[in-house]
Design an enzyme around this catalytic site. Structure first.
Site, PDB file in Angstrom:
ATOM      1  N   THR A 122    -114.404  -0.942  36.893  1.00 62.43           N
ATOM      2  CA  THR A 122    -113.479  -1.781  36.076  1.00 62.43           C
ATOM      3  C   THR A 122    -114.088  -2.891  35.110  1.00 62.43           C
ATOM      4  O   THR A 122    -115.294  -2.775  35.069  1.00 62.43           O
ATOM      5  CB  THR A 122    -111.915  -2.432  36.604  1.00 62.43           C
ATOM      6  OG1 THR A 122    -111.274  -2.624  35.927  1.00 62.43           O
ATOM      7  CG2 THR A 122    -112.505  -3.578  37.663  1.00 62.43           C
ATOM      8  N   ALA A 132    -108.044   0.010  28.491  1.00 63.81           N
ATOM      9  CA  ALA A 132    -106.575   0.318  28.825  1.00 63.81           C
ATOM     10  C   ALA A 132    -105.739   0.963  27.771  1.00 63.81           C
ATOM     11  O   ALA A 132    -105.352   2.045  27.973  1.00 63.81           O
ATOM     12  CB  ALA A 132    -105.867  -0.854  29.456  1.00 63.81           C
ATOM     13  N   ASP A 162    -107.359   6.392  34.556  1.00 62.60           N
ATOM     14  CA  ASP A 162    -106.210   5.574  34.045  1.00 62.60           C
ATOM     15  C   ASP A 162    -105.173   6.403  33.140  1.00 62.60           C
ATOM     16  O   ASP A 162    -104.187   5.720  33.101  1.00 62.60           O
ATOM     17  CB  ASP A 162    -107.115   4.453  33.168  1.00 62.60           C
ATOM     18  CG  ASP A 162    -107.687   3.352  33.997  1.00 62.60           C
ATOM     19  OD1 ASP A 162    -107.359   3.027  34.877  1.00 62.60           O
ATOM     20  OD2 ASP A 162    -108.843   2.818  33.463  1.00 62.60           O
ATOM     21  N   ALA A 168    -106.579  -2.123  22.057  1.00 63.47           N
ATOM     22  CA  ALA A 168    -107.425  -0.916  21.756  1.00 63.47           C
ATOM     23  C   ALA A 168    -108.640  -1.014  22.817  1.00 63.47           C
ATOM     24  O   ALA A 168    -109.611  -0.462  22.340  1.00 63.47           O
ATOM     25  CB  ALA A 168    -107.837  -0.596  20.306  1.00 63.47           C
ATOM     26  N   GLY A 169    -108.711  -1.865  23.742  1.00 64.00           N
ATOM     27  CA  GLY A 169    -109.751  -1.747  24.674  1.00 64.00           C
ATOM     28  C   GLY A 169    -109.811  -0.531  25.646  1.00 64.00           C
ATOM     29  O   GLY A 169    -109.224   0.620  25.472  1.00 64.00           O
ATOM     30  N   LYS A 190    -116.469  -0.521  32.319  1.00 64.07           N
ATOM     31  CA  LYS A 190    -115.735   0.946  31.759  1.00 64.07           C
ATOM     32  C   LYS A 190    -116.425   1.629  30.790  1.00 64.07           C
ATOM     33  O   LYS A 190    -116.641   3.084  31.031  1.00 64.07           O
ATOM     34  CB  LYS A 190    -114.102   0.687  31.699  1.00 64.07           C
ATOM     35  CG  LYS A 190    -113.585   0.636  33.090  1.00 64.07           C
ATOM     36  CD  LYS A 190    -112.099   0.597  32.811  1.00 64.07           C
ATOM     37  CE  LYS A 190    -111.268   0.596  33.963  1.00 64.07           C
ATOM     38  NZ  LYS A 190    -109.855   0.127  33.628  1.00 64.07           N
ATOM     39  N   LEU A 235    -105.084  -4.634  44.179  1.00 68.07           N
ATOM     40  CA  LEU A 235    -104.262  -3.929  45.402  1.00 68.07           C
ATOM     41  C   LEU A 235    -105.018  -2.584  45.645  1.00 68.07           C
ATOM     42  O   LEU A 235    -104.402  -1.929  46.621  1.00 68.07           O
ATOM     43  CB  LEU A 235    -102.895  -3.695  44.795  1.00 68.07           C
ATOM     44  CG  LEU A 235    -102.162  -5.023  44.784  1.00 68.07           C
ATOM     45  CD1 LEU A 235    -100.584  -4.758  44.408  1.00 68.07           C
ATOM     46  CD2 LEU A 235    -102.142  -5.897  46.099  1.00 68.07           C
ATOM     47  N   GLY A 295     -96.192  -2.062  34.351  1.00 71.17           N
ATOM     48  CA  GLY A 295     -97.808  -1.773  34.633  1.00 71.17           C
ATOM     49  C   GLY A 295     -97.753  -1.089  35.862  1.00 71.17           C
ATOM     50  O   GLY A 295     -98.997  -0.630  36.450  1.00 71.17           O
ATOM     51  N   TYR A 327     -99.769  -5.649  35.115  1.00 72.96           N
ATOM     52  CA  TYR A 327     -98.883  -5.719  36.294  1.00 72.96           C
ATOM     53  C   TYR A 327     -98.957  -6.902  37.267  1.00 72.96           C
ATOM     54  O   TYR A 327     -98.591  -6.895  38.316  1.00 72.96           O
ATOM     55  CB  TYR A 327     -99.294  -4.209  37.152  1.00 72.96           C
ATOM     56  CG  TYR A 327    -100.285  -4.135  38.025  1.00 72.96           C
ATOM     57  CD1 TYR A 327    -101.673  -3.914  37.265  1.00 72.96           C
ATOM     58  CD2 TYR A 327    -100.329  -4.371  39.383  1.00 72.96           C
ATOM     59  CE1 TYR A 327    -102.781  -3.759  37.976  1.00 72.96           C
ATOM     60  CE2 TYR A 327    -101.615  -4.095  40.088  1.00 72.96           C
ATOM     61  CZ  TYR A 327    -102.584  -3.934  39.321  1.00 72.96           C
ATOM     62  OH  TYR A 327    -103.985  -4.014  40.228  1.00 72.96           O
TER      63      TYR A 327
HETATM   64  N1  LIG Z   1    -101.970  -1.128  35.263  1.00 77.21           N
HETATM   65  C1  LIG Z   1    -103.010  -0.763  35.408  1.00 77.21           C
HETATM   66  O1  LIG Z   1    -103.379   0.179  36.298  1.00 77.21           O
HETATM   67  C2  LIG Z   1    -104.162  -1.218  34.627  1.00 77.21           C
HETATM   68  C3  LIG Z   1    -103.988  -2.545  33.776  1.00 77.21           C
HETATM   69  N2  LIG Z   1    -105.006  -2.988  33.115  1.00 77.21           N
HETATM   70  C4  LIG Z   1    -104.655  -4.248  32.221  1.00 77.21           C
HETATM   71  O2  LIG Z   1    -104.673  -3.912  30.864  1.00 77.21           O
HETATM   72  C5  LIG Z   1    -105.112  -5.112  30.358  1.00 77.21           C
HETATM   73  C6  LIG Z   1    -105.843  -4.808  29.052  1.00 77.21           C
HETATM   74  O3  LIG Z   1    -107.087  -4.446  29.854  1.00 77.21           O
HETATM   75  P1  LIG Z   1    -108.509  -3.816  28.986  1.00 77.21           P
HETATM   76  O4  LIG Z   1    -108.132  -2.766  28.053  1.00 77.21           O
HETATM   77  O5  LIG Z   1    -109.614  -3.606  29.992  1.00 77.21           O
HETATM   78  O6  LIG Z   1    -108.859  -5.174  28.294  1.00 77.21           O
HETATM   79  P2  LIG Z   1    -109.938  -5.016  26.833  1.00 77.21           P
HETATM   80  O7  LIG Z   1    -110.461  -6.513  26.798  1.00 77.21           O
HETATM   81  O8  LIG Z   1    -111.045  -4.274  26.847  1.00 77.21           O
HETATM   82  O9  LIG Z   1    -108.841  -4.785  25.749  1.00 77.21           O
HETATM   83  C7  LIG Z   1    -107.910  -5.660  25.083  1.00 77.21           C
HETATM   84  C8  LIG Z   1    -107.663  -5.381  23.789  1.00 77.21           C
HETATM   85  O10 LIG Z   1    -106.373  -6.200  23.525  1.00 77.21           O
HETATM   86  C9  LIG Z   1    -106.777  -6.763  22.233  1.00 77.21           C
HETATM   87  N3  LIG Z   1    -105.783  -7.932  21.991  1.00 77.21           N
HETATM   88  C10 LIG Z   1    -105.584  -8.874  22.787  1.00 77.21           C
HETATM   89  N4  LIG Z   1    -104.511  -9.841  22.593  1.00 77.21           N
HETATM   90  C11 LIG Z   1    -103.928  -8.957  21.422  1.00 77.21           C
HETATM   91  C12 LIG Z   1    -102.713  -9.080  20.737  1.00 77.21           C
HETATM   92  N5  LIG Z   1    -101.925 -10.195  20.663  1.00 77.21           N
HETATM   93  N6  LIG Z   1    -102.303  -8.191  19.626  1.00 77.21           N
HETATM   94  C13 LIG Z   1    -103.449  -7.239  19.482  1.00 77.21           C
HETATM   95  N7  LIG Z   1    -104.354  -6.875  20.207  1.00 77.21           N
HETATM   96  C14 LIG Z   1    -104.877  -7.971  21.107  1.00 77.21           C
HETATM   97  C15 LIG Z   1    -108.169  -7.455  22.109  1.00 77.21           C
HETATM   98  O11 LIG Z   1    -108.597  -7.455  21.126  1.00 77.21           O
HETATM   99  C16 LIG Z   1    -108.869  -6.093  23.170  1.00 77.21           C
HETATM  100  O12 LIG Z   1    -109.343  -5.119  21.980  1.00 77.21           O
HETATM  101  C17 LIG Z   1    -105.534  -6.094  31.339  1.00 77.21           C
HETATM  102  O13 LIG Z   1    -104.349  -7.185  31.480  1.00 77.21           O
HETATM  103  C18 LIG Z   1    -105.788  -5.347  32.536  1.00 77.21           C
HETATM  104  O14 LIG Z   1    -105.296  -5.994  33.864  1.00 77.21           O
HETATM  105  C19 LIG Z   1    -106.131  -2.315  33.036  1.00 77.21           C
HETATM  106  C20 LIG Z   1    -106.266  -1.022  33.594  1.00 77.21           C
HETATM  107  C21 LIG Z   1    -105.469  -0.582  34.577  1.00 77.21           C
HETATM  108  O1  LIG Z   2    -108.726  -1.125  35.734  1.00 79.59           O
HETATM  109  C1  LIG Z   2    -108.344  -0.645  36.901  1.00 79.59           C
HETATM  110  C2  LIG Z   2    -107.635  -1.546  37.853  1.00 79.59           C
HETATM  111  C3  LIG Z   2    -108.367  -1.695  38.911  1.00 79.59           C
HETATM  112  O2  LIG Z   2    -109.439  -2.185  38.952  1.00 79.59           O
HETATM  113  C4  LIG Z   2    -107.742  -2.464  40.249  1.00 79.59           C
HETATM  114  O3  LIG Z   2    -107.771  -3.631  40.343  1.00 79.59           O
HETATM  115  O4  LIG Z   2    -106.604  -1.874  40.784  1.00 79.59           O
HETATM  116  C5  LIG Z   2    -108.704  -0.196  39.771  1.00 79.59           C
HETATM  117  C6  LIG Z   2    -109.609   0.600  38.734  1.00 79.59           C
HETATM  118  O5  LIG Z   2    -109.552   1.996  39.265  1.00 79.59           O
HETATM  119  C7  LIG Z   2    -108.385   0.704  37.320  1.00 79.59           C
HETATM  120  O6  LIG Z   2    -109.063   1.450  36.457  1.00 79.59           O
END
Ligand SMILES: NC(=O)C1=CN([C@@H]2O[C@H](COP(=O)(O)OP(=O)(O)OC[C@H]3O[C@@H](n4cnc5c(N)ncnc54)[C@H](O)[C@@H]3O)[C@@H](O)[C@H]2O)C=CC1
Ligand SMILES: O=C1C[C@@](O)(C(=O)O)C[C@@H](O)[C@@H]1O
Length: 288
Positions: free
Chosen positions: A75, A143, A115, A140-141, A79, A24, A254, A233
């Site tokens: 993203t 986000a 973020d 701990a990724g 990142k 979005l 989210g 989200y």
């Molecule tokens: N609301 C927003 O603006 C944003 C939302 N996100 C969302 O955040 C989520 C994570 O994204 P990233 O950090 O980039 O992913 P990532 O893959 O870098 O990190 C996710 C982490 O969670 C761990 N994990 C997975 N399942 C688990 C569990 N049940 N218990 C403990 N650890 C677990 C993985 O080992 C990994 O280290 C995605 O769904 C993404 O869409 C990400 C960025 C912005």
């Molecule tokens: O990870 C996210 C979500 C995002 O990729 C999006 O699709 O809105 C936009 C990025 O700036 C942010 O860090």
């Protein structure tokens, strides 16, 4: 006689990532540009559709600059790998180890992270009284690192980090401890024990997203006196947020992070302060 450079009259921006078709962010940025009188175009550049991976990132950044882009959001899965390719990095992006916003200025690529500020702003808007609480962060990724940074920066007394990948939890805690002190952050495998002495829980795993149903923690650990936040989200009301709400917990879904990361990026890209409440209203329209 020297002439001042003409003021910039338009901005070309984009999002680089894999599988970003549902984002979005383009709609939020373009609508806010229109509403605030900034001529702004925002394109999706989906690496998956182009068949590009992390090895192609340097090339993608290079052509974005050559083709006149003024900035990019970055993203998954870029990142972290983008960092060595940049000319300059803000202190916060350096300390948390991830970049989601790159601004191109005078031939230089400058990395930042909105973020963490986005999650933090969304959190303070809903639960300003909870900023010093002890929290458990699951995931701990990219986000998770941003949320951990935000929690500690805004005053959390202690953050416990849990990840199925124990080394990732440890690496994230070590990085944040360098910035905030090792008495305020630690990795743990004892989720129940950490939650017993915490007031808040944040999910920063993909669990609960469309295509990844379920709860990131056992249901019995979601106590009514905890506040609960989710970074996921899609959907806005994840299973975790739904459960927490039904138990009477205060919640921070989210969507707030999604809007406020865009608010922060808009200002870095254009130098113009956006109307954050207008962006919130627009996001609500988009997700209704
Ligand atoms: N609301 C927003 O603006 C944003 C939302 N996100 C969302 O955040 C989520 C994570 O994204 P990233 O950090 O980039 O992913 P990532 O893959 O870098 O990190 C996710 C982490 O969670 C761990 N994990 C997975 N399942 C688990 C569990 N049940 N218990 C403990 N650890 C677990 C993985 O080992 C990994 O280290 C995605 O769904 C993404 O869409 C990400 C960025 C912005
Ligand atoms: O990870 C996210 C979500 C995002 O990729 C999006 O699709 O809105 C936009 C990025 O700036 C942010 O860090």
């Amino acid at each position: 006689m020297t002439t001042a450079a003409p003021a910039r009259t338009s901005f070309l921006l984009g999002l680089f990532g894999a599988g970003i078709g549902g984002s979005l962010t383009p709609a939020m940025q373009e609508r806010e540009g229109f509403a605030s009188g900034v001529n702004l175009t925002y394109r999706l550049v989906d690496a998956e559709r182009l068949g590009y991976g992390v090895d192609n990132l340097a090339e993608m950044l290079d052509w974005a600059q050559r083709f006149g882009f003024d900035g990019l959001n970055i993203t998954h899965p870029f990142k972290q790998v983008v960092i060595p390719l940049l000319d300059e990095l803000s202190d916060d992006a350096h300390d948390l180890g991830a970049v989601n916003t790159v601004v191109f200025r005078d031939g230089r690529a400058i990395g930042r992270n909105t973020d963490w500020s986005g999650w933090g702003r969304a959190f303070r808007r809903r639960l300003p009284d909870a900023v010093s609480d002890r929290a458990v962060l699951v995931g701990a990724g990219g986000a998770g690192s941003a949320v951990g940074y935000a929690l500690l920066e805004q005053g959390s007394a202690h953050v416990s980090i849990v990840d199925v990948d124990v080394e990732k939890a440890q690496a994230c805690a070590t990085r944040l401890a360098k910035r905030f002190g090792d008495d305020r952050v630690a990795a743990t495998t004892d989720l129940a024990g950490a939650l017993a002495s915490a007031q808040g829980l944040v999910n920063a795993t993909p669990t609960g997203m469309t295509g990844h149903p379920g709860l990131p923690v056992p249901a019995e650990l979601v106590r009514e006196d905890l506040w609960v936040s989710d970074v996921v989200y899609f959907p806005l009301e994840t299973e975790l947020i739904h459960l927490a709400r039904s138990r009477g917990c205060r919640v921070v879904p989210g969507g707030g992070m999604a809007v406020f990361q865009a608010v922060g990026a808009f200002e870095y890209f254009t130098g113009v302060e956006p109307d954050a409440e207008r962006m919130v209203r627009h996001f609500e329209e988009l997700t209704r």
